[in-house]
Design an enzyme around this catalytic site. Structure first.
Site, short mmCIF file in Angstrom:
data_model
loop_
_atom_site.label_atom_id
_atom_site.label_comp_id
_atom_site.label_asym_id
_atom_site.label_seq_id
_atom_site.Cartn_x
_atom_site.Cartn_y
_atom_site.Cartn_z
NE ARG A 28 -44.29 1.19 -27.85
CZ ARG A 28 -45.43 0.08 -28.61
NH1 ARG A 28 -45.82 -1.08 -27.99
NH2 ARG A 28 -46.71 0.99 -28.57
NE ARG A 32 -45.15 -3.83 -22.59
CZ ARG A 32 -45.89 -4.64 -23.35
NH1 ARG A 32 -47.31 -4.78 -22.17
NH2 ARG A 32 -46.26 -4.35 -24.74
NE ARG A 41 -45.98 1.93 -15.93
CZ ARG A 41 -46.18 1.21 -16.89
NH1 ARG A 41 -46.27 1.12 -17.78
NH2 ARG A 41 -47.17 0.69 -16.62
CG ASP A 77 -49.32 5.26 -25.90
OD1 ASP A 77 -48.75 4.07 -25.67
OD2 ASP A 77 -50.69 5.46 -26.46
CE1 TYR A 152 -55.23 1.32 -30.62
CE2 TYR A 152 -53.72 3.04 -31.61
CZ TYR A 152 -53.87 1.74 -31.35
OH TYR A 152 -52.72 0.77 -31.06
O1 CP3 Z 1 -39.76 3.09 -26.69
C1 CP3 Z 1 -40.28 4.25 -27.00
O2 CP3 Z 1 -40.65 3.38 -28.51
C2 CP3 Z 1 -41.22 4.86 -26.48
C3 CP3 Z 1 -43.05 5.39 -26.12
C4 CP3 Z 1 -43.57 4.26 -26.89
C5 CP3 Z 1 -45.19 3.81 -26.25
N1 CP3 Z 1 -45.61 4.34 -26.69
C6 CP3 Z 1 -45.13 3.79 -24.93
C7 CP3 Z 1 -45.53 2.74 -24.55
C8 CP3 Z 1 -43.91 4.75 -27.84
C9 CP3 Z 1 -43.08 5.23 -29.25
C10 CP3 Z 1 -45.44 4.31 -28.34
C11 CP3 Z 1 -46.20 4.82 -29.57
C12 CP3 Z 1 -47.07 4.17 -29.56
N2 CP3 Z 1 -48.01 3.93 -29.16
C13 CP3 Z 1 -47.64 3.66 -30.55
C14 CP3 Z 1 -46.93 3.75 -31.84
C15 CP3 Z 1 -45.76 2.61 -31.98
C16 CP3 Z 1 -46.33 1.64 -32.59
O3 CP3 Z 1 -45.75 0.61 -32.09
O4 CP3 Z 1 -46.30 0.94 -33.88
C17 CP3 Z 1 -48.77 3.30 -30.55
C18 CP3 Z 1 -49.56 1.93 -32.05
C19 CP3 Z 1 -49.31 2.95 -29.57
C20 CP3 Z 1 -50.64 2.74 -28.72
C21 CP3 Z 1 -50.36 1.77 -27.93
N3 CP3 Z 1 -49.49 1.52 -26.67
C22 CP3 Z 1 -50.20 0.45 -28.19
C23 CP3 Z 1 -50.42 -0.60 -29.06
C24 CP3 Z 1 -50.41 -0.22 -26.31
C25 CP3 Z 1 -49.33 -2.03 -25.93
C26 CP3 Z 1 -50.39 -2.21 -25.64
C27 CP3 Z 1 -49.67 -3.45 -24.39
O5 CP3 Z 1 -50.05 -3.84 -23.75
O6 CP3 Z 1 -49.48 -4.29 -25.44
C28 CP3 Z 1 -49.42 0.81 -25.42
C29 CP3 Z 1 -48.99 1.19 -24.73
C30 CP3 Z 1 -47.63 1.12 -23.82
N4 CP3 Z 1 -46.86 2.52 -24.53
C31 CP3 Z 1 -47.25 0.80 -23.87
C32 CP3 Z 1 -45.39 1.50 -23.42
C33 CP3 Z 1 -44.26 1.30 -23.12
C34 CP3 Z 1 -47.36 -0.33 -22.05
C35 CP3 Z 1 -48.01 0.12 -21.59
C36 CP3 Z 1 -47.05 -1.20 -20.19
O7 CP3 Z 1 -45.55 -0.58 -19.78
O8 CP3 Z 1 -47.90 -1.97 -19.53
#
Ligand code: CP3
Length: 347
Positions: A28, A32, A41, A77, A152
């Site tokens: 990540r 953010r 974004r 994602d 999910y």
């Molecule tokens: O920088 C990186 O790591 C690359 C981008 C990345 C994202 N999601 C971007 C994202 C990666 C590798 C993921 C994988 C992902 N997504 C996982 C596996 C990694 C982990 O954290 O265990 C999981 C479980 C998800 C599902 C998911 N998507 C979650 C739990 C969330 C967060 C929800 C929140 O808003 O708190 C997301 C959304 C997400 N994925 C964001 C980003 C940058 C946030 C979206 C935003 O900016 O509003």
């Protein structure tokens, strides 16, 4: 385009050869914690942004420019290939993925469509753009592992207990295995698109596998994750595997076919090396919450992770990739991440 660059420290460490320095990247790292991310974004939905190659490229590059990490991770994602294959879902800010019609029976599993590579062509295009920009910095692709994706889909959104998922697993094993088989296929198609386009390594995220006992992991999950890894046996790209709270599963996750096993902060890396067994590299494992503390505490913890990693090498681990034990927390000061990269590279 060559998929391997011997000089990149991450690829060297992941392949068991001696890197020029200890490689570091952060799960990540794009997202953010970065003001430049929030700026590009603004007004664009999370999932929409994942299908715009120019934006994916820019967001993926942002943390590399800022922190000089040894690797970029593709901005995307784990639910992107599900959406591409036609599953009605969205990512809700502060919540996570939300599925319109959760998959809870044999009919819903039968209705789940396969992913056609053409449906993720914008992701492949982003990978090609990135390889043109990244130079010697490695590009890591990724996919969600079958269990975490299933959680999910079955729960309909994020879950602490994964109770509906486990209920399906125990009550209808045939449907469960059909579902996980389809999700393994989806991950393979998604990863293949990234590797063919130039991704030099990939991480299979089984973020929530730690909810399972070792016996259940082996019976209900490992064969499907193993099939994903086996599909890339001869691809020449290091295969990374990660989950949270997986201290009891580390050996089994390595055996699934990972070259690098990701470890969260609960198990020190030297102990993780004993659990994984010789012949694989380790990745981790600074507690992301440590980065919210004072620099003194951060430095102490970073040095301890590196010392534990050196002890891990002494008991058979083939390399160490410095990372956090889970993703960067949104409240993290990005300047601290830059300093951690400098510290790790300087040790
Ligand atoms: O920088 C990186 O790591 C690359 C981008 C990345 C994202 N999601 C971007 C994202 C990666 C590798 C993921 C994988 C992902 N997504 C996982 C596996 C990694 C982990 O954290 O265990 C999981 C479980 C998800 C599902 C998911 N998507 C979650 C739990 C969330 C967060 C929800 C929140 O808003 O708190 C997301 C959304 C997400 N994925 C964001 C980003 C940058 C946030 C979206 C935003 O900016 O509003």
């Amino acid at each position: 385009m060559s998929n391997t660059t011997a000089v990149n420290p991450l690829l060297a460490a992941a392949q068991g050869t001696r890197p020029s320095r200890r490689p570091v990247w952060f799960m990540r790292q794009a997202g953010r914690s970065l003001p430049e991310y929030r700026k590009v974004r603004a007004g664009i939905g999370m999932l929409d942004s994942c299908f715009r190659p120019d934006l994916v490229c820019e967001i993926t590059l942002q943390p590399v420019r800022r922190h000089h990490t040894d690797a970029a991770i593709l901005f995307s994602d784990i639910v992107v290939p599900l959406r591409a294959a036609g599953v009605d879902l969205d990512i809700v800010s502060g919540v996570g993925p939300v599925i319109e019609r959760p998959i809870r029976d044999a009919q819903a599993v039968a209705d789940l469509r396969a992913l056609d590579p053409a449906q993720v062509e914008p992701v492949a295009e982003a990978v090609r753009l990135l390889r043109g920009e990244l130079g010697g910095t490695a590009l890591i692709g990724f996919a969600g592992a079958p269990f975490t994706l299933a959680s999910y889909l079955v729960e309909g959104g994020p879950s602490r207990s994964h109770e509906r998922t486990k209920a399906l697993m125990y009550s209808d094993p045939d449907t469960w295995h059909t579902l996980l088989g389809k999700l393994a296929d989806l991950a393979i198609v998604f990863l293949r698109a990234q590797v063919d386009a130039g991704a030099q390594a990939f991480q299979l995220f089984d973020s929530w596998a730690g909810a399972l006992s070792l016996a259940d992991y082996r019976e209900y999950v490992q064969p499907h994750s193993a099939r994903v890894f086996a599909a890339f046996e001869d691809a020449g790209v290091p295969r990374l595997h990660f989950g949270v709270g997986t201290g009891e599963l580390l050996g089994a996750m390595g055996e699934a076919g990972a070259d690098v096993v990701g470890v969260d902060w609960r198990v020190p890396l030297d102990e993780a090396a004993r659990r994984v067994g010789p012949g694989r590299a380790l990745q981790g494992n600074l507690d992301p919450a440590v980065l919210l503390g004072p620099w003194d505490a951060i430095e102490t913890h970073v040095r301890r992770v590196c010392a534990d990693a050196d002890a891990a090498l002494a008991v058979g681990a083939t390399g160490h990739v410095f990372n956090l034990g889970h993703g960067v927390l949104p409240a993290t000061d990005p300047r601290v991440l830059t300093r951690v990269v400098e510290l790790v590279h300087g040790l």
